[in-house]
Design a protein around this motif. Structure first.
Motif, PDB file in Angstrom:
ATOM      1  N   LEU A 149       0.833  -1.202   0.000  1.00 45.76           N
ATOM      2  CA  LEU A 149       0.000   0.000   0.000  1.00 45.76           C
ATOM      3  C   LEU A 149       0.869   1.254   0.000  1.00 45.76           C
ATOM      4  O   LEU A 149       0.580   2.233  -0.706  1.00 45.76           O
ATOM      5  CB  LEU A 149      -0.917  -0.015   1.221  1.00 45.76           C
ATOM      6  CG  LEU A 149      -1.925   1.128   1.335  1.00 45.76           C
ATOM      7  CD1 LEU A 149      -2.941   1.070   0.200  1.00 45.76           C
ATOM      8  CD2 LEU A 149      -2.633   1.082   2.694  1.00 45.76           C
ATOM      9  N   ILE A 150       1.933   1.236   0.787  1.00 40.95           N
ATOM     10  CA  ILE A 150       2.859   2.373   0.814  1.00 40.95           C
ATOM     11  C   ILE A 150       3.478   2.581  -0.558  1.00 40.95           C
ATOM     12  O   ILE A 150       3.532   3.714  -1.068  1.00 40.95           O
ATOM     13  CB  ILE A 150       3.946   2.142   1.885  1.00 40.95           C
ATOM     14  CG1 ILE A 150       3.338   2.197   3.290  1.00 40.95           C
ATOM     15  CG2 ILE A 150       5.071   3.169   1.750  1.00 40.95           C
ATOM     16  CD1 ILE A 150       4.279   1.761   4.390  1.00 40.95           C
ATOM     17  N   ALA A 151       3.931   1.500  -1.184  1.00 47.31           N
ATOM     18  CA  ALA A 151       4.572   1.622  -2.492  1.00 47.31           C
ATOM     19  C   ALA A 151       3.624   2.203  -3.527  1.00 47.31           C
ATOM     20  O   ALA A 151       4.047   2.981  -4.403  1.00 47.31           O
ATOM     21  CB  ALA A 151       5.086   0.258  -2.943  1.00 47.31           C
ATOM     22  N   LYS A 152       2.357   1.854  -3.467  1.00 47.33           N
ATOM     23  CA  LYS A 152       1.384   2.381  -4.415  1.00 47.33           C
ATOM     24  C   LYS A 152       1.089   3.863  -4.181  1.00 47.33           C
ATOM     25  O   LYS A 152       0.816   4.617  -5.123  1.00 47.33           O
ATOM     26  CB  LYS A 152       0.072   1.590  -4.303  1.00 47.33           C
ATOM     27  CG  LYS A 152       0.148   0.174  -4.835  1.00 47.33           C
ATOM     28  CD  LYS A 152       0.238   0.170  -6.357  1.00 47.33           C
ATOM     29  CE  LYS A 152       0.094  -1.238  -6.899  1.00 47.33           C
ATOM     30  NZ  LYS A 152       0.185  -1.273  -8.387  1.00 47.33           N
ATOM     31  N   ASN A 153       1.132   4.297  -2.912  1.00 51.53           N
ATOM     32  CA  ASN A 153       0.727   5.661  -2.590  1.00 51.53           C
ATOM     33  C   ASN A 153       1.859   6.675  -2.635  1.00 51.53           C
ATOM     34  O   ASN A 153       1.598   7.869  -2.766  1.00 51.53           O
ATOM     35  CB  ASN A 153       0.052   5.692  -1.210  1.00 51.53           C
ATOM     36  CG  ASN A 153      -1.399   5.287  -1.291  1.00 51.53           C
ATOM     37  OD1 ASN A 153      -2.252   6.052  -1.721  1.00 51.53           O
ATOM     38  ND2 ASN A 153      -1.686   4.052  -0.894  1.00 51.53           N
ATOM     39  N   VAL A 154       3.107   6.225  -2.533  1.00 56.48           N
ATOM     40  CA  VAL A 154       4.222   7.171  -2.555  1.00 56.48           C
ATOM     41  C   VAL A 154       4.215   8.037  -3.812  1.00 56.48           C
ATOM     42  O   VAL A 154       4.327   9.278  -3.717  1.00 56.48           O
ATOM     43  CB  VAL A 154       5.567   6.435  -2.391  1.00 56.48           C
ATOM     44  CG1 VAL A 154       6.736   7.333  -2.808  1.00 56.48           C
ATOM     45  CG2 VAL A 154       5.750   6.000  -0.934  1.00 56.48           C
ATOM     46  N   PRO A 155       4.087   7.490  -5.024  1.00 54.20           N
ATOM     47  CA  PRO A 155       4.082   8.364  -6.205  1.00 54.20           C
ATOM     48  C   PRO A 155       2.925   9.353  -6.216  1.00 54.20           C
ATOM     49  O   PRO A 155       3.088  10.498  -6.674  1.00 54.20           O
ATOM     50  CB  PRO A 155       3.967   7.371  -7.381  1.00 54.20           C
ATOM     51  CG  PRO A 155       4.425   6.062  -6.841  1.00 54.20           C
ATOM     52  CD  PRO A 155       4.018   6.056  -5.400  1.00 54.20           C
ATOM     53  N   ILE A 156       1.774   8.949  -5.694  1.00 56.93           N
ATOM     54  CA  ILE A 156       0.615   9.837  -5.650  1.00 56.93           C
ATOM     55  C   ILE A 156       0.888  11.009  -4.717  1.00 56.93           C
ATOM     56  O   ILE A 156       0.682  12.186  -5.072  1.00 56.93           O
ATOM     57  CB  ILE A 156      -0.636   9.066  -5.193  1.00 56.93           C
ATOM     58  CG1 ILE A 156      -0.954   7.930  -6.168  1.00 56.93           C
ATOM     59  CG2 ILE A 156      -1.825  10.003  -5.039  1.00 56.93           C
ATOM     60  CD1 ILE A 156      -2.039   6.985  -5.678  1.00 56.93           C
ATOM     61  N   MET A 157       1.379  10.713  -3.501  1.00 55.10           N
ATOM     62  CA  MET A 157       1.630  11.771  -2.535  1.00 55.10           C
ATOM     63  C   MET A 157       2.788  12.663  -2.964  1.00 55.10           C
ATOM     64  O   MET A 157       2.774  13.880  -2.719  1.00 55.10           O
ATOM     65  CB  MET A 157       1.911  11.161  -1.156  1.00 55.10           C
ATOM     66  CG  MET A 157       0.713  10.448  -0.566  1.00 55.10           C
ATOM     67  SD  MET A 157      -0.710  11.563  -0.352  1.00 55.10           S
ATOM     68  CE  MET A 157      -2.058  10.431  -0.748  1.00 55.10           C
ATOM     69  N   ALA A 158       3.787  12.077  -3.622  1.00 55.29           N
ATOM     70  CA  ALA A 158       4.906  12.888  -4.112  1.00 55.29           C
ATOM     71  C   ALA A 158       4.428  13.866  -5.185  1.00 55.29           C
ATOM     72  O   ALA A 158       4.818  15.050  -5.183  1.00 55.29           O
ATOM     73  CB  ALA A 158       6.000  11.983  -4.664  1.00 55.29           C
ATOM     74  N   GLU A 159       3.589  13.392  -6.093  1.00 55.55           N
ATOM     75  CA  GLU A 159       3.050  14.284  -7.128  1.00 55.55           C
ATOM     76  C   GLU A 159       2.229  15.405  -6.511  1.00 55.55           C
ATOM     77  O   GLU A 159       2.347  16.577  -6.902  1.00 55.55           O
ATOM     78  CB  GLU A 159       2.186  13.487  -8.108  1.00 55.55           C
ATOM     79  CG  GLU A 159       1.599  14.337  -9.220  1.00 55.55           C
ATOM     80  CD  GLU A 159       0.640  13.575 -10.103  1.00 55.55           C
ATOM     81  OE1 GLU A 159       0.479  13.978 -11.273  1.00 55.55           O
ATOM     82  OE2 GLU A 159       0.029  12.586  -9.620  1.00 55.55           O
ATOM     83  N   HIS A 160       1.415  15.067  -5.527  1.00 53.01           N
ATOM     84  CA  HIS A 160       0.604  16.090  -4.880  1.00 53.01           C
ATOM     85  C   HIS A 160       1.475  17.084  -4.111  1.00 53.01           C
ATOM     86  O   HIS A 160       1.201  18.288  -4.115  1.00 53.01           O
ATOM     87  CB  HIS A 160      -0.411  15.428  -3.945  1.00 53.01           C
ATOM     88  CG  HIS A 160      -1.485  14.691  -4.677  1.00 53.01           C
ATOM     89  ND1 HIS A 160      -2.383  13.862  -4.043  1.00 53.01           N
ATOM     90  CD2 HIS A 160      -1.807  14.641  -5.995  1.00 53.01           C
ATOM     91  CE1 HIS A 160      -3.215  13.341  -4.923  1.00 53.01           C
ATOM     92  NE2 HIS A 160      -2.874  13.795  -6.121  1.00 53.01           N
ATOM     93  N   GLY A 161       2.506  16.586  -3.433  1.00 57.44           N
ATOM     94  CA  GLY A 161       3.398  17.494  -2.720  1.00 57.44           C
ATOM     95  C   GLY A 161       4.079  18.476  -3.653  1.00 57.44           C
ATOM     96  O   GLY A 161       4.176  19.677  -3.360  1.00 57.44           O
ATOM     97  N   ARG A 162       4.571  17.986  -4.792  1.00 50.75           N
ATOM     98  CA  ARG A 162       5.237  18.868  -5.757  1.00 50.75           C
ATOM     99  C   ARG A 162       4.266  19.912  -6.308  1.00 50.75           C
ATOM    100  O   ARG A 162       4.619  21.086  -6.461  1.00 50.75           O
ATOM    101  CB  ARG A 162       5.834  18.040  -6.886  1.00 50.75           C
ATOM    102  CG  ARG A 162       7.043  17.207  -6.476  1.00 50.75           C
ATOM    103  CD  ARG A 162       7.739  16.605  -7.676  1.00 50.75           C
ATOM    104  NE  ARG A 162       6.910  15.618  -8.355  1.00 50.75           N
ATOM    105  CZ  ARG A 162       6.942  14.316  -8.113  1.00 50.75           C
ATOM    106  NH1 ARG A 162       7.758  13.827  -7.170  1.00 50.75           N
ATOM    107  NH2 ARG A 162       6.165  13.472  -8.781  1.00 50.75           N
ATOM    108  N   ALA A 163       3.040  19.490  -6.599  1.00 51.37           N
ATOM    109  CA  ALA A 163       2.059  20.430  -7.123  1.00 51.37           C
ATOM    110  C   ALA A 163       1.669  21.468  -6.071  1.00 51.37           C
ATOM    111  O   ALA A 163       1.458  22.648  -6.391  1.00 51.37           O
ATOM    112  CB  ALA A 163       0.823  19.673  -7.608  1.00 51.37           C
ATOM    113  N   LEU A 164       1.574  21.052  -4.814  1.00 52.26           N
ATOM    114  CA  LEU A 164       1.280  22.007  -3.738  1.00 52.26           C
ATOM    115  C   LEU A 164       2.391  23.049  -3.629  1.00 52.26           C
ATOM    116  O   LEU A 164       2.128  24.252  -3.507  1.00 52.26           O
ATOM    117  CB  LEU A 164       1.122  21.267  -2.406  1.00 52.26           C
ATOM    118  CG  LEU A 164      -0.203  20.550  -2.181  1.00 52.26           C
ATOM    119  CD1 LEU A 164      -0.075  19.527  -1.060  1.00 52.26           C
ATOM    120  CD2 LEU A 164      -1.300  21.563  -1.855  1.00 52.26           C
ATOM    121  N   ALA A 165       3.643  22.593  -3.662  1.00 50.67           N
ATOM    122  CA  ALA A 165       4.767  23.520  -3.549  1.00 50.67           C
ATOM    123  C   ALA A 165       4.789  24.509  -4.707  1.00 50.67           C
ATOM    124  O   ALA A 165       5.150  25.683  -4.537  1.00 50.67           O
ATOM    125  CB  ALA A 165       6.080  22.742  -3.492  1.00 50.67           C
TER     126      ALA A 165
END
Length: 446
Positions: A149-165
């Motif tokens: 589950l972590i492996a699947k969600n890391v790319p999603i959260m990383a993309e969202h973090g970059r877009a937020l920044a």
């Protein structure tokens, strides 16, 4: 990318997939604001002021968003006088459902909703955001290990973090709900280094609410139920008791309001529900748990509850029978409540999750809990905490908060074995998540 935008009270605009961003006519001026460059929007968030609030919600086509938006559009979080602009983000396959949701929001004709944008582009969703609620993530499927589950969600959260920044306002506050919430929060924050880590938090309020409700139910003695069924007028006007008889076990009973309970650690089976400082509201007064138990027949008069669990003496320990009930019944029930909800309704918690999100945001962003007895449970970065939890993990602590800030409360004496177990789990999750993040970054560069 498809974008569906409603500017409520002004016009309805549909921007087709092939339409360049930012070409809407002047009559749709809000579109220019949504799609402006990030440079002209990098200013402090107006959360402490009286301007409009821009709220981005990922997983916008999901059931939690469907339950959360009505709370936002009726002033439950930001006040009855503040308009909200809603940005609903989901994957491309769900944009049709988002468009329908946006139409429903328009049909509600709320004076507090300024505009609604439905999109599959994170940069569009987070452009100018004051608040971001990250509901969207890869769900845990049958047979899936937590590390998967972590492996699947890391790319999603990383993309969202970059877009937020890149796109959100400097003062944006981010609440992560998608599981594994604590580690997802860590990855989103790590991917947005320009946003202070104190601006990120994960949801622990739902577990706290579950704990409060279960303890309140336990405080309802048979005597109380008999009084209630007979129409006794001693109930608190703000919270009525539902009666459960021996013949009808399908009616859930609601006990007195409870405060001073917390959830520590990870949002997982290692969480530690803590009732050592609990108080209950009896006949309009907040009283220690010992008094409440005696009032409701849970303890005989004169029973001594030993060993204060806080240095200020306000908390208490329980006699052996209650300690056994807490460890053998209450703690497992809180940890397993989400699973029980899924078993009962075939879906995960939505209404209660949305309610917890609204309370988390309201307490964090506006109403200060400073100086109150209770405080709230919130997943925050552990850096510099007084309880020996390793730095650089997101961990639920009792905090006081308000105006977008939080402070971990001192003076508790928690069960360190429980905290250590949860901390070790989070450290391992961090290791796995950061390895996945580094690998995905290497692949992107190759």
């Amino acid at each position: 990318m498809r974008l569906f935008a409603l500017f409520l009270g002004t016009a309805l605009a549909f921007v087709p997939q092939d339409t360049p961003v930012g070409v809407a006519s002047h009559s749709y001026q809000p579109t220019a604001a949504v799609h402006g460059t990030s440079s002209n929007l990098r200013r402090p968030s107006p959360l402490s002021e009286q301007g409009d609030v821009c709220v981005a919600i990922t997983g916008g086509a999901g059931q939690i968003a469907y339950a959360l938006v009505p709370l936002l559009m009726h002033g439950r979080v930001f006040g009855e006088g503040r308009k909200v602009s809603l940005r609903l983000l989901d994957i491309e396959a769900c944009v049709g459902a988002l468009e329908g949701f946006a139409m429903e929001i328009q049909d509600c004709n709320s004076d507090l909703v300024k505009e609604v944008v439905a999109t599959s582009d994170p940069e569009v969703a987070f452009m100018g955001a004051d608040v971001a609620v990250l509901l969207g993530g890869f769900p845990r499927l049958p047979g899936m290990e937590r590390r998967d589950l972590i492996a699947k969600n890391v790319p999603i959260m990383a993309e969202h973090g970059r877009a937020l920044a890149k796109c959100a306002k400097d003062g944006v506050r981010v609440l992560v709900v998608a599981n594994p919430a604590c580690t997802n929060c860590l990855i989103a924050a790590t991917s947005a280094p320009s946003i202070p880590r104190s601006h990120f938090s994960s949801l622990a309020r739902l577990d706290q609410d579950r704990l409060s409700a279960m303890l309140a139910e336990k405080l309802c003695s048979e005597e109380t139920l008999e009084q209630t069924s007979a129409g006794a007028r001693t109930q608190e006007p703000e919270r009525q008791h539902a009666v459960r008889t021996r013949q009808d076990r399908n009616i859930l009973q609601l006990g007195p309001s409870v405060r001073g309970v917390y959830v520590w650690g990870n949002h997982s089976p290692t969480m530690w529900p803590d009732v050592s400082g609990a108080e209950a509201k009896i006949d309009g007064r907040w009283v220690p748990l010992q008094t409440a138990l005696q009032r409701h027949g849970g303890l005989p008069n004169g029973t001594r509850l030993l060993s204060p669990a806080r240095e200020d003496g306000t908390a208490l320990d329980l006699d052996s029978a209650w300690r056994d009930w807490i460890s053998e019944t209450l703690v497992p029930a809180v940890r397993e409540r989400g699973t029980k909800v899924i078993e009962a309704r075939g879906k995960s918690s939505a209404l209660s999750a949305a309610n917890a999100i609204a309370n988390h945001l309201k307490d964090w962003l506006h109403s200060s809990t400073s100086g109150t007895h209770a405080g709230v449970s919130m997943g925050v970065f552990s850096d510099g905490n007084p309880y020996g939890v390793p730095d650089d993990v997101v961990f639920s602590f009792p905090v006081e908060c308000g105006e977008g800030r939080h402070r971990i409360l001192h003076g508790f004496r928690p069960d360190m074995a429980m905290l250590d177990e949860s901390a070790k789990e989070l450290v391992e999750e961090r290791r796995e998540a950061l390895e996945t993040l580094r690998e995905s970054e290497r692949q992107a560069l190759s």
